[in-house]
Design an enzyme around this catalytic site. Sequence first.
Site, mmCIF file in Angstrom:
data_model
loop_
_atom_site.group_PDB
_atom_site.id
_atom_site.type_symbol
_atom_site.label_atom_id
_atom_site.label_comp_id
_atom_site.label_asym_id
_atom_site.label_seq_id
_atom_site.Cartn_x
_atom_site.Cartn_y
_atom_site.Cartn_z
ATOM 1 N N ASP A 145 91.556 57.553 42.212
ATOM 2 C CA ASP A 145 93.003 57.395 42.392
ATOM 3 C C ASP A 145 93.681 57.171 41.045
ATOM 4 O O ASP A 145 93.378 56.210 40.334
ATOM 5 C CB ASP A 145 93.197 56.187 43.338
ATOM 6 C CG ASP A 145 94.615 56.062 43.829
ATOM 7 O OD1 ASP A 145 95.483 56.817 43.372
ATOM 8 O OD2 ASP A 145 94.834 55.174 44.674
ATOM 9 N N ASP A 214 101.554 58.444 49.983
ATOM 10 C CA ASP A 214 100.834 57.739 51.051
ATOM 11 C C ASP A 214 101.485 57.946 52.422
ATOM 12 O O ASP A 214 102.700 57.884 52.568
ATOM 13 C CB ASP A 214 100.789 56.239 50.756
ATOM 14 C CG ASP A 214 99.892 55.935 49.558
ATOM 15 O OD1 ASP A 214 99.510 56.875 48.838
ATOM 16 O OD2 ASP A 214 99.593 54.746 49.358
#
Length: 391
Positions: A145, A214
């Site tokens: 990430d 997200d």
Amino acid sequence: MNSPHLLVSALTAMLSLRALASSLPLTPPMGWNSWNHFQVNITDAIVRAQAEAMVSSGMRDAGYVYINIDDGWQGSRAADGTIQPNERFPDMAALADFLHAKGLKLGLYSSPGTKTCAGYTGSFGHEEQDARTYAAWGVDYLKYDLCSYNDEVVNKLTTPAERLDAIREAYAKMHRALRQTGRPIFYSLCQYGLNYVWRWGASVGGNSWRTTGDIGDSYAAMAAIGFGQAGLSRYASPGHWNDPDMLEVGNGGMTAEEYRTHMSLWALLAAPLLAGNDLTKMNAETIALLTNREVIAIDQDPAGVQGDRFSAEGPYEIWVKPLADGSKAIGIFNRQDTWTRGEVIPVDLRPLGFPSGAHVRDVWKHTDLGRREIIEATVPPHGCVLLRVRA
Ligand code: GLA
């Protein structure tokens, strides 16, 4: 290379590395990830309980095998730089053994920056060492990430081309490190779909790449992401997947109808199916949504072709995914917000590759609808009908 014997052993080693690398599954990964439900509030005991529930609920036998620990497992580095789990994960290798003994696999999460998104230790400057540690523990999946790498490196560069190169190199670096371990580790890129990642994700070793920010547990958030995948199908292929983020099914923020739309879209998209709910607290409806074999078969179809939008007329959309046996999965969606009685959406199968009609099956209802040229599907607001159609 000074002897034929050395040459043969070098070639054998290379071939076995290739065999290992190619033993990664070629269909989209299926499993569970801790983030959507638990965020950083995870422990070894929680993860083991999820694994037990994955088996007892029938999810494992339906194909869900990865147990992925997202952000929050990392502790500090030992004096020699080795990454250590924090006090909530006393023995990562023992946890991997526990999962492997159940036929499951372990996934972990890190970042190319010094810090992960939640502020835990990232892999910056320790990429090879971390990859070796993961392999020694028995890790099977890594989500990598971007996070602090943006501030620490990328944003200090001046041109867009330099910034893109830096991001690509960060991902390629960890890919090389993972490959050097010789252990097949599924590599999941997470940089929120920036810089057209679908165009280059595979070239830096990604098995999947997040295409969006997200997800959230609401119809609006899920639909914006799911329907927003239109046009990306040509960038997916077996072993290389667009990733519209993890599932929210069972987390409580959507109706069953809306979660059915979520699963249907993700299956049509050949998306990774990573459940994001608490598997120890599922009702029968959630289990049925997650384990419908006919829906999973669409996601996991061996041809590995991602579906795409065929048409959108106002709030009514038709999505189509070609399947290995020549049939097609067809999703019929009603994106209207308001409840009327459900809208009748006509779908003519002839321009969809079935000039003389086709045999139609409703995969959510497990019902054959017979031979048709035109389907008139009644679809509630936020709902969908998912069909498997064959000539
Ligand atoms: C980012 C990712 C999420 C999750 C969190 C963890 O926001 O996109 O999927 O991994 O970081 O901090």
